[in-house]
Design an enzyme around this catalytic site. Structure first.
Site, PDB file in Angstrom:
ATOM      1  N   GLU A   1       1.615 -46.871  -0.296  1.00 39.99           N
ATOM      2  CA  GLU A   1       1.402 -45.479  -0.810  1.00 39.99           C
ATOM      3  C   GLU A   1       2.114 -44.610  -0.383  1.00 39.99           C
ATOM      4  O   GLU A   1       2.733 -43.726  -1.389  1.00 39.99           O
ATOM      5  CB  GLU A   1      -0.058 -45.192  -0.394  1.00 39.99           C
ATOM      6  CG  GLU A   1      -1.268 -45.810  -1.221  1.00 39.99           C
ATOM      7  CD  GLU A   1      -0.943 -45.991  -2.426  1.00 39.99           C
ATOM      8  OE1 GLU A   1      -0.419 -44.993  -3.491  1.00 39.99           O
ATOM      9  OE2 GLU A   1      -1.312 -47.138  -3.225  1.00 39.99           O
TER      10      GLU A   1
ATOM     11  N   GLY B   1       1.005   7.929  -8.201  1.00 41.56           N
ATOM     12  CA  GLY B   1      -0.264   7.709  -8.722  1.00 41.56           C
ATOM     13  C   GLY B   1       0.114   7.643 -10.314  1.00 41.56           C
ATOM     14  O   GLY B   1       0.774   6.831 -10.704  1.00 41.56           O
ATOM     15  N   ASP B   2      -0.694   8.428 -10.764  1.00 37.83           N
ATOM     16  CA  ASP B   2      -0.493   8.562 -12.509  1.00 37.83           C
ATOM     17  C   ASP B   2       0.365   9.811 -12.684  1.00 37.83           C
ATOM     18  O   ASP B   2       0.179  10.886 -12.373  1.00 37.83           O
ATOM     19  CB  ASP B   2      -1.875   8.703 -13.028  1.00 37.83           C
ATOM     20  CG  ASP B   2      -1.702   8.592 -14.575  1.00 37.83           C
ATOM     21  OD1 ASP B   2      -1.800   7.551 -15.131  1.00 37.83           O
ATOM     22  OD2 ASP B   2      -1.515   9.577 -15.147  1.00 37.83           O
TER      23      ASP B   2
ATOM     24  N   PRO C   1       8.640 -56.410   1.291  1.00 44.16           N
ATOM     25  CA  PRO C   1       8.419 -57.949   1.292  1.00 44.16           C
ATOM     26  C   PRO C   1       7.014 -57.860   0.256  1.00 44.16           C
ATOM     27  O   PRO C   1       6.675 -58.801  -0.363  1.00 44.16           O
ATOM     28  CB  PRO C   1       7.654 -58.317   2.811  1.00 44.16           C
ATOM     29  CG  PRO C   1       8.483 -57.302   3.529  1.00 44.16           C
ATOM     30  CD  PRO C   1       8.635 -56.219   2.635  1.00 44.16           C
TER      31      PRO C   1
ATOM     32  N   ASP D   1       9.832  10.559  -6.895  1.00 43.87           N
ATOM     33  CA  ASP D   1       9.547  11.428  -5.826  1.00 43.87           C
ATOM     34  C   ASP D   1       9.519  10.928  -4.250  1.00 43.87           C
ATOM     35  O   ASP D   1       9.535   9.742  -4.205  1.00 43.87           O
ATOM     36  CB  ASP D   1       8.140  11.966  -6.429  1.00 43.87           C
ATOM     37  CG  ASP D   1       7.982  12.814  -7.673  1.00 43.87           C
ATOM     38  OD1 ASP D   1       8.966  13.067  -8.002  1.00 43.87           O
ATOM     39  OD2 ASP D   1       6.939  12.640  -8.278  1.00 43.87           O
TER      40      ASP D   1
ATOM     41  N   ALA E   1      -4.322   6.980   0.874  1.00 46.64           N
ATOM     42  CA  ALA E   1      -4.961   5.869   0.145  1.00 46.64           C
ATOM     43  C   ALA E   1      -4.210   4.643  -0.195  1.00 46.64           C
ATOM     44  O   ALA E   1      -3.021   4.967  -0.595  1.00 46.64           O
ATOM     45  CB  ALA E   1      -5.621   6.438  -0.939  1.00 46.64           C
TER      46      ALA E   1
ATOM     47  N   LYS F   1      10.257  16.598  -3.284  1.00 49.35           N
ATOM     48  CA  LYS F   1       9.612  17.823  -3.316  1.00 49.35           C
ATOM     49  C   LYS F   1       8.880  18.104  -1.750  1.00 49.35           C
ATOM     50  O   LYS F   1       7.474  17.760  -2.087  1.00 49.35           O
ATOM     51  CB  LYS F   1       9.084  18.427  -4.503  1.00 49.35           C
ATOM     52  CG  LYS F   1       9.778  18.545  -5.713  1.00 49.35           C
ATOM     53  CD  LYS F   1       8.726  18.925  -6.896  1.00 49.35           C
ATOM     54  CE  LYS F   1       9.201  18.772  -8.162  1.00 49.35           C
ATOM     55  NZ  LYS F   1       8.445  18.516  -9.194  1.00 49.35           N
TER      56      LYS F   1
ATOM     57  N   PRO G   1      -0.649   4.643  -5.978  1.00 51.96           N
ATOM     58  CA  PRO G   1      -0.877   5.497  -4.614  1.00 51.96           C
ATOM     59  C   PRO G   1      -0.041   5.132  -3.494  1.00 51.96           C
ATOM     60  O   PRO G   1       0.002   5.593  -2.393  1.00 51.96           O
ATOM     61  CB  PRO G   1      -2.402   5.204  -4.239  1.00 51.96           C
ATOM     62  CG  PRO G   1      -2.655   4.044  -4.945  1.00 51.96           C
ATOM     63  CD  PRO G   1      -1.828   3.953  -6.236  1.00 51.96           C
TER      64      PRO G   1
ATOM     65  N   MET H   1      -3.713  17.797  -3.317  1.00 54.88           N
ATOM     66  CA  MET H   1      -3.238  18.813  -2.533  1.00 54.88           C
ATOM     67  C   MET H   1      -4.005  19.762  -1.999  1.00 54.88           C
ATOM     68  O   MET H   1      -3.679  20.909  -1.981  1.00 54.88           O
ATOM     69  CB  MET H   1      -2.208  19.347  -3.681  1.00 54.88           C
ATOM     70  CG  MET H   1      -1.120  18.550  -4.264  1.00 54.88           C
ATOM     71  SD  MET H   1       0.013  19.281  -5.312  1.00 54.88           S
ATOM     72  CE  MET H   1      -1.168  18.879  -7.013  1.00 54.88           C
TER      73      MET H   1
HETATM   74  N1  SAH Z   1       0.289  11.989  -9.800  1.00 51.61           N
HETATM   75  C1  SAH Z   1      -0.314  11.797  -8.389  1.00 51.61           C
HETATM   76  C2  SAH Z   1      -0.738  13.273  -7.850  1.00 51.61           C
HETATM   77  C3  SAH Z   1       0.644  14.084  -7.473  1.00 51.61           C
HETATM   78  S1  SAH Z   1       0.194  15.199  -6.647  1.00 51.61           S
HETATM   79  C4  SAH Z   1      -1.591  10.883  -8.641  1.00 51.61           C
HETATM   80  O1  SAH Z   1      -2.172  10.649  -9.871  1.00 51.61           O
HETATM   81  O2  SAH Z   1      -2.113  10.581  -7.641  1.00 51.61           O
HETATM   82  C5  SAH Z   1       0.321  14.990  -5.043  1.00 51.61           C
HETATM   83  C6  SAH Z   1      -0.880  14.765  -4.175  1.00 51.61           C
HETATM   84  O3  SAH Z   1      -1.641  13.540  -4.622  1.00 51.61           O
HETATM   85  C7  SAH Z   1      -1.056  14.837  -2.830  1.00 51.61           C
HETATM   86  O4  SAH Z   1      -0.998  15.971  -2.317  1.00 51.61           O
HETATM   87  C8  SAH Z   1      -2.130  14.051  -2.414  1.00 51.61           C
HETATM   88  O5  SAH Z   1      -3.435  15.051  -2.672  1.00 51.61           O
HETATM   89  C9  SAH Z   1      -2.277  13.081  -3.532  1.00 51.61           C
HETATM   90  N2  SAH Z   1      -1.967  11.792  -3.253  1.00 51.61           N
HETATM   91  C10 SAH Z   1      -0.969  11.043  -3.711  1.00 51.61           C
HETATM   92  N3  SAH Z   1      -0.792   9.919  -2.807  1.00 51.61           N
HETATM   93  C11 SAH Z   1      -1.811   9.810  -2.068  1.00 51.61           C
HETATM   94  C12 SAH Z   1      -2.304   8.709  -1.311  1.00 51.61           C
HETATM   95  N4  SAH Z   1      -1.671   7.788  -1.241  1.00 51.61           N
HETATM   96  N5  SAH Z   1      -3.438   8.985  -0.744  1.00 51.61           N
HETATM   97  C13 SAH Z   1      -4.084  10.223  -1.035  1.00 51.61           C
HETATM   98  N6  SAH Z   1      -3.774  11.249  -1.739  1.00 51.61           N
HETATM   99  C14 SAH Z   1      -2.509  11.076  -2.273  1.00 51.61           C
END
Ligand code: SAH
Length: 477
Positions: free
Chosen positions: A22, A304-305, A43, A250, A414, A272, A227, A385
């Site tokens: 095998e 984030g978004d 063999p 950013d 987060a 910023k 995030p 923020m």
């Molecule tokens: N467009 C982003 C927000 C930008 S403003 C979104 O949709 O999340 C920036 C703020 O986002 C920060 O001051 C904080 O409040 C939040 N933020 C961004 N990253 C983060 C993370 N990993 N954990 C917690 N808060 C976060």
């Protein structure tokens, strides 16, 4: 790297394999995929080997491996499952100048990797014997990722590679081929076989040729980077990062995500820093416009978004005024990631039917809100923020009737490795932030206590300063 991976041409060459059990069969299964002539020395042999011999796929020599058998072989496998016999074969092969593999012996001249076979596309995986389980895992993941049709597509591509050279080198060709393999090739093959692929190929090549004659048009894609955890990127965002010529990001977009950009891409940070030196929005707009006008695909990466507290409208308008195409790829906003870490729903029947995403800051300083609504029992707000505005937030909410004992959960960083959650109350909010030393980006969930589901994350409990009734952990008021 002790073992160097190469692809060896075996067409028209001999492989000699010793062994009829095998162990030999499992090697032969792999070797029969090659174009080599295979001689098996044993063999006695199990049925599989007898069948392959009868079918002319290999030659079974009914005897033990002997001097001379390795002389014209490109590779020799000692697969007798008998250590002494394997050692004897190894010595013969060494004397006759063939490369020899003793099955399961890492000191062999060569070892055989785990293979994902989409001939002519072959992925070889090796861990130098250190982690066979890992090799199997990578193999399984790769098998899942690569369409079973990939090999057919690659062969079709090989046949028509010359035609694509009519396109200018660089992005035009790259885009064409990435479309072929990732986007329109696989569905065309699945739907109508090779004829459909040929038709799609003609159509896409014609379009790509006419596009190539027109001056290159760049575009800007506003991409939600999520995030922080690269696994929270959407597949679209990932693909865009892979294709972008220029990445403008950013400060909050982390290294793990930027690594996904193409190696040749220009990566520019337009940070910023809160309170520190900052890029002006006009300069960021001008930068994006300049690159897009030069024909580049610009990925504008935002934490984030992109459409949540991201000043996206200013960028969309400026790009629109400049006549530049804009696309938007959504991302996981920090409040969503923070809620997941907190293990507690943002809405709950009987408690709150709405959730406010708010910032404690705007262009003029602290931001005003409908505090009366926010102060109502059961109201839940995710504050972006909010760290430096905590005292202001606290003052406004208390003034409008919110209880000092209202729970507040702070989720810092987060989804990142440094993530922390801090439990506070409205009455103790600024002190809790100070005591915990919150420095990273954070979401403040006003009206939500830390969830039990996330107990593994250390939670710092800080008693409220004002003598307020204690709230049972896990219940928002
Ligand atoms: N467009 C982003 C927000 C930008 S403003 C979104 O949709 O999340 C920036 C703020 O986002 C920060 O001051 C904080 O409040 C939040 N933020 C961004 N990253 C983060 C993370 N990993 N954990 C917690 N808060 C976060």
């Amino acid at each position: 790297m002790r073992h160097f991976p190469i692809f060896l041409d075996l067409a028209g060459h001999r492989i000699a394999l010793a062994g009829g059990g095998e162990t030999a069969v499992s090697k032969l299964r792999l070797l029969l995929k090659t174009e080599a002539t295979i001689d098996v020395f044993a063999p006695d042999a199990v049925d599989d080997i007898r069948r392959w011999h009868a079918a002319g796929r290999l030659t079974w020599h009914v005897r033990a491996f002997a001097p001379g058998d390795a002389a014209t072989a490109r590779l020799v496998y000692a697969a007798t499952a008998d250590a002494a016999e394997d050692a004897r074969i190894r010595a013969i092969a060494a004397a006759e100048g063939a490369l020899v593999n003793v099955v399961d012996d890492l000191s062999s001249d060569f070892i055989t990797p785990a293979i994902v076979d989409r001939d002519p596309v072959t992925v070889a995986i090796g861990t130098e014997g250190t982690a066979p389980v890992l090799a199997r895992q990578i193999k399984a993941e790769t098998e899942d990722r690569l369409s079973p049709d990939l090999g057919r597509l690659a062969r079709l591509a090989a046949g028509r590679r010359g035609e694509v050279e009519a396109l200018p080198p660089g992005r035009a060709r790259r885009d064409f081929w990435s479309g072929f393999f990732a986007h329109w090739g696989p569905p065309a093959l699945a739907a109508g076989g090779e004829d459909a692929v040929a038709a799609a190929f003609d159509a896409h090549l014609a379009t790509a040729l006419s596009d190539a004659l027109a001056p290159a048009e760049g575009k800007v894609v506003l991409v939600g980077a999520g995030p922080g955890d690269p696994e929270l990127l959407t597949l679209k965002a990932r693909r865009c990062l892979h294709e972008a010529d220029v990445v403008i990001h950013d400060r909050l977009v982390g290294a793990g995500i930027l690594e996904l950009a193409r190696r040749e891409a220009t990566v520019i940070e337009v940070g910023k820093t809160p309170g520190g030196p900052a890029w002006r929005q006009d300069d960021i707009n001008a930068l994006m416009i300049a690159h897009a006008r030069g024909g580049a695909v610009v990925a504008r990466l935002k934490a984030g978004d992109p459409l949540v507290f991201g000043r996206a409208d200013e960028e969309i308008e400026a790009l629109g005024d400049a006549g530049i195409a804009v696309e938007i790829i959504p991302g996981v906003t920090s409040a969503a990631a923070a809620a997941a870490s907190n293990g507690r729903s943002l809405t709950r029947r009987g408690r709150n039917q709405a959730i406010t995403l708010m910032t404690a800051h705007d262009a003029d300083g602290f931001a005003e809100h409908d505090w009366r609504t926010l102060a109502k029992p059961g109201a839940v707000a995710a504050v972006y923020m909010g760290v430096r505005a905590a005292r202001f937030l606290q003052g406004r909410l208390l003034l409008h009737g919110a209880e000092a004992a209202r729970p507040v959960t702070i989720v810092e960083n987060a989804s990142r490795a440094e993530e922390r959650r801090v439990a506070a109350t409205l009455g103790s909010l600024p002190e809790a932030i100070d005591a915990a030393g919150i420095k990273g980006p954070a979401i403040l969930f006003v009206g939500l206590a830390p969830g039990a589901a996330a107990e593994a994350v250390p939670v710092l409990d800080i008693a409220p300063r004002t003598a307020a009734p204690r709230i049972a952990v896990g219940e928002a008021s």
